[in-house]
Design a protein around this motif. Structure first.
Motif, short mmCIF file in Angstrom:
data_model
loop_
_atom_site.label_atom_id
_atom_site.label_comp_id
_atom_site.label_asym_id
_atom_site.label_seq_id
_atom_site.Cartn_x
_atom_site.Cartn_y
_atom_site.Cartn_z
N UNK A 46 51.57 39.62 51.60
CA UNK A 46 50.29 40.24 51.93
C UNK A 46 50.50 41.48 52.81
N UNK A 47 51.36 41.36 53.81
CA UNK A 47 51.65 42.51 54.67
C UNK A 47 52.31 43.64 53.88
N UNK A 48 53.28 43.30 53.05
CA UNK A 48 54.00 44.31 52.25
C UNK A 48 53.05 45.03 51.32
N UNK A 49 52.27 44.28 50.55
CA UNK A 49 51.38 44.92 49.60
C UNK A 49 50.23 45.65 50.30
N UNK A 50 49.86 45.20 51.48
CA UNK A 50 48.88 45.94 52.26
C UNK A 50 49.38 47.33 52.62
N UNK A 52 51.75 48.96 50.97
CA UNK A 52 51.86 49.71 49.72
C UNK A 52 50.50 50.28 49.32
N UNK A 53 49.46 49.46 49.40
CA UNK A 53 48.11 49.92 49.05
C UNK A 53 47.68 51.05 49.98
N UNK A 54 47.97 50.92 51.25
CA UNK A 54 47.60 51.98 52.19
C UNK A 54 48.33 53.28 51.86
N UNK A 55 49.64 53.19 51.57
CA UNK A 55 50.41 54.39 51.23
C UNK A 55 49.92 55.04 49.94
N UNK A 56 49.60 54.23 48.94
CA UNK A 56 49.09 54.78 47.68
C UNK A 56 47.74 55.46 47.91
N UNK A 57 46.89 54.87 48.74
CA UNK A 57 45.61 55.50 49.07
C UNK A 57 45.80 56.84 49.76
N UNK A 58 46.75 56.88 50.69
CA UNK A 58 47.02 58.14 51.38
C UNK A 58 47.57 59.19 50.42
N UNK A 59 48.48 58.77 49.55
CA UNK A 59 49.03 59.71 48.57
C UNK A 59 47.94 60.19 47.62
N UNK A 60 47.03 59.31 47.24
CA UNK A 60 45.95 59.71 46.34
C UNK A 60 45.06 60.76 46.99
#
Length: 92
Positions: A46-50, A52-60
């Motif tokens: 959960x922490x890892x994918x959280x 990853x999701x945050x980084x993908x959102x920032x990159x988007x």
């Protein structure tokens, strides 16, 4: 969606059943230790994918900027034209 995917994928369960028991300390109740390990594993995921999701959102947010999109289009266009010229210049 991920939970349904894991339930539909027996490889995840087989991996957990074959991997986790080797870490149960001698004398501990196996079922309780495996449940504990599974909870820790789920929290780490959960922490890892959280993150990853945050980084993908920032990159988007960065990649959606018109200036960045234009530059990416220009760079990909130059790369494609360069590959086309290389292919056209290549002899068999």
């Amino acid at each position: 969606m991920g939970l349904v995917t894991n339930f539909a994928n027996p490889k995840a369960g087989v991996f957990a059943v074959s991997f986790l028991p080797q870490f149960v300390p001698e004398g501990w109740p196996v079922a309780a230790a495996l449940v504990g390990f599974s909870v820790v594993w789920a929290l780490i995921d959960l922490a890892w994918y959280g993150v990853v999701v945050w980084l993908v959102g920032a990159a988007r947010r960065v990649l959606e900027r018109p200036v960045v999109r234009r530059r990416l289009d220009q760079v990909s266009g130059v790369v494609l034209v360069g590959l086309g010229v290389r292919l056209a210049a290549e002899t068999r």
